[in-house]
Scaffold this motif. Structure first.
Motif, PDB file in Angstrom:
ATOM      1  N   UNK A  63       0.791  -1.227   0.000  1.00 54.77           N
ATOM      2  CA  UNK A  63       0.000   0.000   0.000  1.00 54.77           C
ATOM      3  C   UNK A  63       0.830   1.287   0.000  1.00 54.77           C
ATOM      4  N   UNK A  64       2.068   1.233   0.521  1.00 55.20           N
ATOM      5  CA  UNK A  64       2.913   2.434   0.626  1.00 55.20           C
ATOM      6  C   UNK A  64       4.012   2.463  -0.428  1.00 55.20           C
ATOM      7  N   UNK A  65       3.884   1.677  -1.460  1.00 53.93           N
ATOM      8  CA  UNK A  65       4.928   1.569  -2.493  1.00 53.93           C
ATOM      9  C   UNK A  65       5.251   2.926  -3.106  1.00 53.93           C
ATOM     10  N   UNK A  66       6.539   3.181  -3.326  1.00 56.06           N
ATOM     11  CA  UNK A  66       6.986   4.365  -4.052  1.00 56.06           C
ATOM     12  C   UNK A  66       8.033   3.913  -5.063  1.00 56.06           C
ATOM     13  N   UNK A  67       8.669   4.863  -5.708  1.00 54.83           N
ATOM     14  CA  UNK A  67       9.700   4.466  -6.694  1.00 54.83           C
ATOM     15  C   UNK A  67      10.959   4.002  -5.973  1.00 54.83           C
TER      16      UNK A  67
END
Length: 337
Positions: free
Chosen positions: A333-337
């Motif tokens: 849910x908190x995925x970023x690059x």
């Protein structure tokens, strides 16, 4: 002659259930989107449990419709792609389980896609991307400046420290008594008003490319509440115009500072707020005024919001790289690059 690659893509990170069939990362064979906006309007925002339930109800219908519209069978597919983050955990899991099921049943590779990368690569349906290029990612959940160095290679140069820009639009829309989502209405109102209230331009003088929109939001809310207490009447169009002028000043300032430090030939604006006409006009004017030799790329309006076609676009690059996942793929849910 090289064989076409056909990928079925899933997007269910928030309140849109979407399934698409994409050929070679650039041709939309089908892109089915089941929206839930009406279900969430009465709450003034997305309710995660309601969103998850809608995804369960809509997902198989969207799969069938996407296959039918694309006129393909499972034997025609080369891979299955799915958003695994960022987003609402319950919503993400519905799409992931559907994608895993099809991948397992038909022995197809599973491609795990970052939702943010999908938004950026929706530009691929408009033009050929020239690397490196700069992306301004603006949506209800995200405000980022991302340098895309090569296919599928991202570097975040600036991020929001509090509210995302789309979230700020919805919050001030609520104060104005507008229906959720408020961004489009605020944009339309701002075209009829003037910047007379001079809201703060947060962080424009700081030596970084990060954003903050909570200050403008608070200044806006205080202005309205103070006027109500004094029985003063404020012009709603001027309020909208003043808010939007501050937001556009901040976005433009940070974006062109990023471009100054990292010369590029293209700027891709992506995410739900990329549909904002004021933003489109402002950035086009800034490029002209600064005499920059840069192509400004916006996705088609129908691809600015969440959709599975954009997931299929970036999935093509991952397919060519062999960037696959096992059937133990989980949501992030908190995925970023």
């Amino acid at each position: 002659m090289q064989k076409d690659t056909i990928i079925m893509a899933f997007e269910s990170s928030c309140d849109e259930t979407s399934v698409a069939v994409i050929k070679n990362g650039k041709e939309i064979m089908s892109n089915i989107i089941a929206t839930q906006i009406k279900s969430h309007q009465r709450f003034g925002g997305v309710v995660p449990e309601v969103a998850s339930r809608h995804h369960v109800e809509q997902i198989t219908y969207c799969i069938d419709l996407a296959m039918e519209e694309a006129n393909v069978t499972y034997d025609d597919l080369d891979a299955v792609a799915v958003t695994y983050g960022p987003g609402l955990v319950g919503s993400l899991l519905i799409g992931i389980m559907a994608a895993k099921t099809i991948a397992f049943a038909h022995n197809l590779p599973l491609i795990p896609v970052n939702h943010l990368a999908g938004h950026i690569y929706s530009a691929q349906f408009v033009t050929d991307l020239q690397y490196p290029f700069m992306s301004l990612l603006v949506s209800g959940g995200h405000t980022e400046i991302v340098l895309v160095k090569a296919p599928g290679e991202f570097e975040t140069l600036g991020d929001t420290r509090d509210d995302a820009v789309g979230e700020a639009y919805d919050k001030i829309g609520r104060v104005l008594g507008l229906q959720y989502p408020a961004g489009k209405t605020v944009d339309q109102m701002s075209a009829k008003g003037n910047d007379v209230y001079d809201f703060p331009r947060a962080m424009v003088k700081e030596d970084n490319l990060d954003f903050s929109f909570s200050g403008i939001k608070s200044a806006f809310i205080n202005k309205v509440h103070n006027a109500e207490q004094k029985n003063e009447e404020l012009n709603q169009n001027d309020l909208a115009a003043s808010f939007q002028a501050a937001v556009l000043d901040i976005l433009s300032n940070k974006l062109f500072r990023a471009v100054e430090k990292n010369p590029v030939k293209q700027i891709v604006v992506a995410g739900g707020v990329a549909a904002n006409q004021g933003l489109r006009n402002r950035l086009a004017k800034d490029i002209k005024d600064k005499n920059l030799d840069i192509e400004l790329v916006f996705p088609p309006l129908r691809l600015c919001g969440d959709n599975a076609a954009m997931i299929g676009a970036i999935a093509q690059i991952q397919y060519e790289k062999g960037d696959f996942s096992g059937l133990d793929l989980n949501s992030d849910p908190s995925l970023d690059f």
